[in-house]
Design a protein around this motif. Structure first.
Motif, PDB file in Angstrom:
ATOM      1  N   THR A  25       0.691  -1.238  -0.121  1.00 49.37           N
ATOM      2  CA  THR A  25      -0.008   0.098  -0.101  1.00 49.37           C
ATOM      3  C   THR A  25       0.740   1.319  -0.042  1.00 49.37           C
ATOM      4  O   THR A  25       0.274   2.101  -0.023  1.00 49.37           O
ATOM      5  CB  THR A  25      -1.045   0.006   1.272  1.00 49.37           C
ATOM      6  OG1 THR A  25       0.083  -0.027   2.332  1.00 49.37           O
ATOM      7  CG2 THR A  25      -1.909  -1.028   1.336  1.00 49.37           C
ATOM      8  N   GLU A  69       0.568  -3.059  -6.636  1.00 52.55           N
ATOM      9  CA  GLU A  69      -0.316  -2.264  -5.699  1.00 52.55           C
ATOM     10  C   GLU A  69      -1.710  -2.970  -5.287  1.00 52.55           C
ATOM     11  O   GLU A  69      -2.216  -3.861  -5.978  1.00 52.55           O
ATOM     12  CB  GLU A  69      -0.697  -1.039  -6.747  1.00 52.55           C
ATOM     13  CG  GLU A  69       0.665  -0.350  -6.930  1.00 52.55           C
ATOM     14  CD  GLU A  69       0.219   0.980  -8.046  1.00 52.55           C
ATOM     15  OE1 GLU A  69       0.277   1.831  -7.410  1.00 52.55           O
ATOM     16  OE2 GLU A  69       0.119   0.590  -8.992  1.00 52.55           O
ATOM     17  N   GLU A  88       4.653   3.402  -1.507  1.00 58.70           N
ATOM     18  CA  GLU A  88       5.361   3.498  -2.825  1.00 58.70           C
ATOM     19  C   GLU A  88       6.179   2.529  -2.808  1.00 58.70           C
ATOM     20  O   GLU A  88       6.467   1.908  -3.894  1.00 58.70           O
ATOM     21  CB  GLU A  88       6.017   4.911  -2.867  1.00 58.70           C
ATOM     22  CG  GLU A  88       6.902   5.182  -3.765  1.00 58.70           C
ATOM     23  CD  GLU A  88       7.513   6.335  -3.637  1.00 58.70           C
ATOM     24  OE1 GLU A  88       8.599   6.724  -4.507  1.00 58.70           O
ATOM     25  OE2 GLU A  88       7.484   7.438  -2.779  1.00 58.70           O
ATOM     26  N   ARG A 122       9.447  -1.618  -6.112  1.00 62.50           N
ATOM     27  CA  ARG A 122       8.348  -0.982  -6.471  1.00 62.50           C
ATOM     28  C   ARG A 122       7.398  -1.983  -7.150  1.00 62.50           C
ATOM     29  O   ARG A 122       7.673  -2.809  -7.590  1.00 62.50           O
ATOM     30  CB  ARG A 122       8.639   0.440  -7.062  1.00 62.50           C
ATOM     31  CG  ARG A 122       9.187   1.365  -6.274  1.00 62.50           C
ATOM     32  CD  ARG A 122       9.840   2.553  -7.116  1.00 62.50           C
ATOM     33  NE  ARG A 122      10.156   3.642  -6.164  1.00 62.50           N
ATOM     34  CZ  ARG A 122      11.291   3.756  -5.458  1.00 62.50           C
ATOM     35  NH1 ARG A 122      12.205   2.820  -5.727  1.00 62.50           N
ATOM     36  NH2 ARG A 122      11.707   4.593  -4.739  1.00 62.50           N
ATOM     37  N   PRO A 123       6.247  -1.482  -7.343  1.00 66.64           N
ATOM     38  CA  PRO A 123       5.201  -2.276  -8.107  1.00 66.64           C
ATOM     39  C   PRO A 123       5.651  -2.634  -9.422  1.00 66.64           C
ATOM     40  O   PRO A 123       6.205  -1.691 -10.157  1.00 66.64           O
ATOM     41  CB  PRO A 123       3.762  -1.390  -7.982  1.00 66.64           C
ATOM     42  CG  PRO A 123       3.931  -0.770  -6.926  1.00 66.64           C
ATOM     43  CD  PRO A 123       5.320  -0.411  -6.633  1.00 66.64           C
TER      44      PRO A 123
END
Length: 80
Positions: free
Chosen positions: A17, A79, A19, A63-64
């Motif tokens: 949830t 995400e 960054e 990161r995603p």
């Protein structure tokens, strides 16, 4: 005739949830390791791949879309 066999790789999603998530924290989150200390040693020993390349930075920010692999277990950051 050359035959190439490709294994189907199961990728486990790791939803976040925020960054980013640090590599060691992602490994703990999905129970690949029991502790941060264990994750630290495995990462520093070059046993973890990030996006297909050996990563020795335990604080690596994922990161995603990023993936990491440890002992044949592949995971993808997503995400929520």
């Amino acid at each position: 005739m050359k035959v190439t066999v490709k294994r189907k790789v199961n990728i486990q999603d790791v939803p976040i949830t925020t960054e980013f998530i640090k590599l060691q924290d992602a490994m703990k989150l999905i129970n690949l390791v029991e502790s941060g200390g264990e994750a630290k040693l495995l990462i520093q020993d070059g046993e973890v791949l990030v996006n297909g390349e050996v990563c020795t930075m335990r604080g690596k920010k994922l990161r995603p879309g990023d993936t990491f692999t440890y002992r044949g277990e592949s995971c993808r950051i997503t995400e929520v």
